[in-house]
Design a protein around this motif. Structure first.
Motif, PDB file in Angstrom:
ATOM      1  N   ALA A   1      29.268  36.484  54.604  1.00  0.00           N
ATOM      2  CA  ALA A   1      27.953  37.100  54.774  1.00  0.00           C
ATOM      3  C   ALA A   1      28.046  38.577  55.131  1.00  0.00           C
ATOM      4  CB  ALA A   1      27.177  36.352  55.862  1.00  0.00           C
ATOM      5  N   GLN A   2      29.237  39.027  55.562  1.00  0.00           N
ATOM      6  CA  GLN A   2      29.395  40.432  55.961  1.00  0.00           C
ATOM      7  C   GLN A   2      29.811  41.332  54.805  1.00  0.00           C
ATOM      8  OE1 GLN A   2      31.452  41.181  59.682  1.00  0.00           O
ATOM      9  NE2 GLN A   2      31.281  39.014  60.279  1.00  0.00           N
ATOM     10  N   VAL A   3      30.068  40.768  53.639  1.00  0.00           N
ATOM     11  CA  VAL A   3      30.454  41.560  52.472  1.00  0.00           C
ATOM     12  C   VAL A   3      29.202  41.851  51.656  1.00  0.00           C
ATOM     13  CG1 VAL A   3      31.868  41.669  50.396  1.00  0.00           C
ATOM     14  CG2 VAL A   3      32.733  40.509  52.433  1.00  0.00           C
ATOM     15  N   ALA A   4      28.792  43.115  51.642  1.00  0.00           N
ATOM     16  CA  ALA A   4      27.607  43.516  50.890  1.00  0.00           C
ATOM     17  C   ALA A   4      27.982  43.764  49.434  1.00  0.00           C
ATOM     18  CB  ALA A   4      27.000  44.778  51.499  1.00  0.00           C
ATOM     19  N   PRO A   5      27.057  43.583  48.497  1.00  0.00           N
ATOM     20  CA  PRO A   5      27.378  43.778  47.071  1.00  0.00           C
ATOM     21  C   PRO A   5      27.895  45.176  46.748  1.00  0.00           C
ATOM     22  CG  PRO A   5      25.304  42.607  47.309  1.00  0.00           C
ATOM     23  CD  PRO A   5      25.693  43.052  48.685  1.00  0.00           C
ATOM     24  N   ASP A   6      27.401  46.204  47.457  1.00  0.00           N
ATOM     25  CA  ASP A   6      27.811  47.579  47.155  1.00  0.00           C
ATOM     26  C   ASP A   6      28.997  48.057  47.990  1.00  0.00           C
ATOM     27  OD1 ASP A   6      25.810  47.831  45.261  1.00  0.00           O
ATOM     28  OD2 ASP A   6      24.344  48.576  46.710  1.00  0.00           O
ATOM     29  N   ASP A   7      29.568  47.203  48.831  1.00  0.00           N
ATOM     30  CA  ASP A   7      30.739  47.605  49.618  1.00  0.00           C
ATOM     31  C   ASP A   7      31.907  47.940  48.693  1.00  0.00           C
ATOM     32  OD1 ASP A   7      29.501  47.357  52.039  1.00  0.00           O
ATOM     33  OD2 ASP A   7      30.312  45.374  52.501  1.00  0.00           O
ATOM     34  N   ALA A   8      32.642  49.000  49.053  1.00  0.00           N
ATOM     35  CA  ALA A   8      33.858  49.345  48.310  1.00  0.00           C
ATOM     36  C   ALA A   8      34.996  48.439  48.773  1.00  0.00           C
ATOM     37  CB  ALA A   8      34.221  50.808  48.542  1.00  0.00           C
ATOM     38  N   VAL A   9      35.723  47.867  47.813  1.00  0.00           N
ATOM     39  CA  VAL A   9      36.827  46.964  48.114  1.00  0.00           C
ATOM     40  C   VAL A   9      38.113  47.579  47.547  1.00  0.00           C
ATOM     41  CG1 VAL A   9      37.767  44.636  47.852  1.00  0.00           C
ATOM     42  CG2 VAL A   9      35.289  44.972  48.019  1.00  0.00           C
ATOM     43  N   PHE A  10      39.080  47.852  48.416  1.00  0.00           N
ATOM     44  CA  PHE A  10      40.349  48.439  48.007  1.00  0.00           C
ATOM     45  C   PHE A  10      41.461  47.417  48.188  1.00  0.00           C
ATOM     46  CE2 PHE A  10      37.641  51.899  49.460  1.00  0.00           C
ATOM     47  CZ  PHE A  10      37.737  52.818  48.428  1.00  0.00           C
ATOM     48  N   VAL A  11      42.336  47.337  47.195  1.00  0.00           N
ATOM     49  CA  VAL A  11      43.533  46.497  47.286  1.00  0.00           C
ATOM     50  C   VAL A  11      44.732  47.426  47.151  1.00  0.00           C
ATOM     51  CG1 VAL A  11      44.829  44.568  46.310  1.00  0.00           C
ATOM     52  CG2 VAL A  11      42.329  44.522  46.310  1.00  0.00           C
ATOM     53  N   PHE A  12      45.600  47.426  48.163  1.00  0.00           N
ATOM     54  CA  PHE A  12      46.744  48.330  48.207  1.00  0.00           C
ATOM     55  C   PHE A  12      48.042  47.549  48.130  1.00  0.00           C
ATOM     56  CE2 PHE A  12      43.433  50.120  50.971  1.00  0.00           C
ATOM     57  CZ  PHE A  12      43.218  51.348  50.363  1.00  0.00           C
ATOM     58  N   VAL A  13      49.053  48.148  47.513  1.00  0.00           N
ATOM     59  CA  VAL A  13      50.434  47.670  47.620  1.00  0.00           C
ATOM     60  C   VAL A  13      51.201  48.705  48.425  1.00  0.00           C
ATOM     61  CG1 VAL A  13      52.570  47.168  46.382  1.00  0.00           C
ATOM     62  CG2 VAL A  13      50.400  46.362  45.483  1.00  0.00           C
ATOM     63  N   ARG A  14      51.874  48.249  49.475  1.00  0.00           N
ATOM     64  CA  ARG A  14      52.664  49.132  50.321  1.00  0.00           C
ATOM     65  C   ARG A  14      54.067  48.571  50.463  1.00  0.00           C
ATOM     66  NH1 ARG A  14      49.219  52.506  53.411  1.00  0.00           N
ATOM     67  NH2 ARG A  14      47.039  51.813  53.476  1.00  0.00           N
ATOM     68  N   GLY A  15      54.967  49.437  50.946  1.00  0.00           N
ATOM     69  CA  GLY A  15      56.283  48.958  51.300  1.00  0.00           C
ATOM     70  C   GLY A  15      56.191  48.004  52.483  1.00  0.00           C
ATOM     71  N   GLY A  16      57.150  47.092  52.576  1.00  0.00           N
ATOM     72  CA  GLY A  16      57.103  46.113  53.652  1.00  0.00           C
ATOM     73  C   GLY A  16      57.114  46.727  55.027  1.00  0.00           C
ATOM     74  N   ALA A  17      57.712  47.928  55.164  1.00  0.00           N
ATOM     75  CA  ALA A  17      57.773  48.609  56.454  1.00  0.00           C
ATOM     76  C   ALA A  17      56.578  49.517  56.685  1.00  0.00           C
ATOM     77  CB  ALA A  17      59.058  49.424  56.555  1.00  0.00           C
ATOM     78  N   GLY A  18      55.582  49.485  55.788  1.00  0.00           N
ATOM     79  CA  GLY A  18      54.417  50.342  55.928  1.00  0.00           C
ATOM     80  C   GLY A  18      54.562  51.614  55.124  1.00  0.00           C
ATOM     81  N   GLY A  19      53.841  52.635  55.509  1.00  0.00           N
ATOM     82  CA  GLY A  19      53.872  53.895  54.791  1.00  0.00           C
ATOM     83  C   GLY A  19      52.727  54.019  53.815  1.00  0.00           C
ATOM     84  N   PRO A  20      52.736  55.071  52.983  1.00  0.00           N
ATOM     85  CA  PRO A  20      51.631  55.304  52.053  1.00  0.00           C
ATOM     86  C   PRO A  20      51.585  54.234  50.968  1.00  0.00           C
ATOM     87  CG  PRO A  20      53.437  56.824  51.618  1.00  0.00           C
ATOM     88  CD  PRO A  20      53.773  56.118  52.893  1.00  0.00           C
ATOM     89  N   PRO A  21      50.422  54.025  50.331  1.00  0.00           N
ATOM     90  CA  PRO A  21      50.303  53.017  49.265  1.00  0.00           C
ATOM     91  C   PRO A  21      51.184  53.356  48.066  1.00  0.00           C
ATOM     92  CG  PRO A  21      48.146  53.707  50.056  1.00  0.00           C
ATOM     93  CD  PRO A  21      49.131  54.659  50.635  1.00  0.00           C
TER      94      PRO A  21
END
Length: 420
Positions: A325-345
């Motif tokens: 119920a908290q996901v609005a139709p116009d919300d931006a949804v990002f899917v990222f792949v990162r290194g296992g230790a973190g860092g930039p996408p």
């Protein structure tokens, strides 16, 4: 405030220590012989006479001007008068104790009353001065007036015109700021920063980057083809004209110069993809459909499955029932792949809240870290951004899966927690 009061109290105490002992007769005999005082005064007068003779000699030699001579002579005469008065018999110290009491009590009281009358008592309260601007608008206007008068006498003062332009900008007087930048551009015609700032002011004045602002920004690019601010302005003008391909091309030149993985890179990537999408160009990192087909870049023949260095993570993106119920139709949804230790996408996809749930795949999606080798272990994360920006903010909805190989498939990624 405590420090101020302590320092002020010490200053008052120091002043009283200098004044009260003589009034109380401390530091000298109860009855000071008039002859001793007279001798001291006579010696002082002799010194003053010698100084006056030296002054007259300097005047005669032309080493001192008339104004300095007059001031110095007046000072010597005043000091001589003071010494002459001190030759009178000195009263006994005992008669000054009333004055000592009055001074001891009166000085602190007068100091406090004087500060309350002409000082700034509110300045002692940190809460009242917190966030206060260094200069008021009236003070800035006064400085602008002074600077304008100075530039009338010094029309080629580059630093002065730069200060005047920035001052008008602070006052939000865009027409006057534009005039100052125009004059500055005449004085230093090879400086792209001046033309870019001038274009920015003109755009603020007119409410649009198209037209004069775009032309001025183009002059900055003629000097420096990679000037970031000028590229941003001309790209915005192209976007406003409907030239989405031209806007994307200019913004991509900025994108190539920003640090990988930075917030500004993600914001620029979002703008570039927006322009590319409206211009019918392949997106740099986007997938618009629920059942995600091969990426747009592959559909248009501008990439192959191997172009992203073997990144093929694929799976299903879902929302936990408690958060649906908290996901609005116009919300931006990002899917990222990162290194296992973190860092930039390493790569990113963008969807809308109305697309969820959906299947996703990074097969063929352009990587954000160039041709750098992929880590053996990767993580895929999702963020439902309430601000519409890739940067995380409190209230965003998130999920993450770690320990994935670059070609992992069947991944189940869930939006399952709220960012605090």
């Amino acid at each position: 405030m405590i420090t101020f009061l302590i320092v002020a109290g010490l200053l008052v105490a120091g002043a009283l220590l200098l004044v009260l002992p003589p009034l109380l007769g401390r530091g000298r005999h109860v009855a000071s012989p008039a002859a001793a005082d007279a001798a001291q005064a006579e010696t002082a007068l002799a010194v003053l006479r010698e100084q006056l003779a030296d002054l007259e000699a300097e005047r005669a030699a032309g080493t001192v001007d008339e104004a300095s001579y007059a001031r110095s002579r007046e000072e010597l005469e005043r000091r001589a008068l003071d010494e002459g008065q001190s030759m009178a018999p000195v009263a006994r110290a005992g008669v000054s104790r009333g004055w000592a009491l009055a001074v001891g009590l009166g000085v602190p009281v007068l100091a406090v009353l004087g500060y309350l009358a002409v000082g700034t008592p509110d300045a002692l309260d940190p809460q009242k001065v917190a966030g206060r601007q260094t200069f008021t608008t009236e003070q800035i206007k006064g400085m602008v007036g002074t600077l304008t008068a100075r530039l009338e006498k010094e029309p080629d003062n580059v630093e002065g015109w730069a200060m005047l332009a920035r001052s008008w900008l602070v006052l939000e007087n865009y027409p006057e700021a534009a005039k100052a930048y125009a004059r500055l551009a005449e004085l230093i015609p090879d400086n792209p920063d001046v033309f870019a700032d001038w274009a920015d002011v003109v755009a603020a004045q007119s409410g649009s980057v198209m037209g004069e602002a775009d032309e001025i920004a183009a002059r900055a690019l003629a000097i420096d083809p990679d000037h970031p601010k000028a590229l941003a302005l001309t790209g915005t003008a192209a976007y406003q004209r409907g030239d989405y391909a031209g806007a994307a091309a200019r913004w991509e030149r900025i994108l190539a110069r920003v640090p990988p993985g930075s917030d500004i890179e993600r914001q620029l990537l979002d703008s570039v993809n927006d322009a590319r999408g409206k211009g019918g160009l392949p997106l740099l990192a986007a997938a618009p459909a629920k059942q995600m087909p091969p990426p747009v870049a592959m559909q248009r023949g501008s990439a192959t499955a191997g172009d992203n260095g073997g990144l093929k993570i694929a799976g299903r993106l879902e929302v936990a029932p408690a958060l649906s119920a908290q996901v609005a139709p116009d919300d931006a949804v990002f899917v990222f792949v990162r290194g296992g230790a973190g860092g930039p996408p390493v790569a990113a996809l963008r969807f809308k809240g109305s697309d969820l749930p959906l299947d996703f795949s990074f097969d063929g999606v352009q990587r954000m870290n160039g041709n750098a080798p992929l880590p053996a272990q990767l993580a895929v994360a999702v963020r439902v951004s309430k601000s519409g920006q890739p940067m995380a903010s409190p209230g965003d909805l998130e999920g993450r899966v770690d320990g994935l190989a670059p070609d992992a498939s069947g991944v189940v990624l869930k939006v399952e927690r709220v960012r605090q």
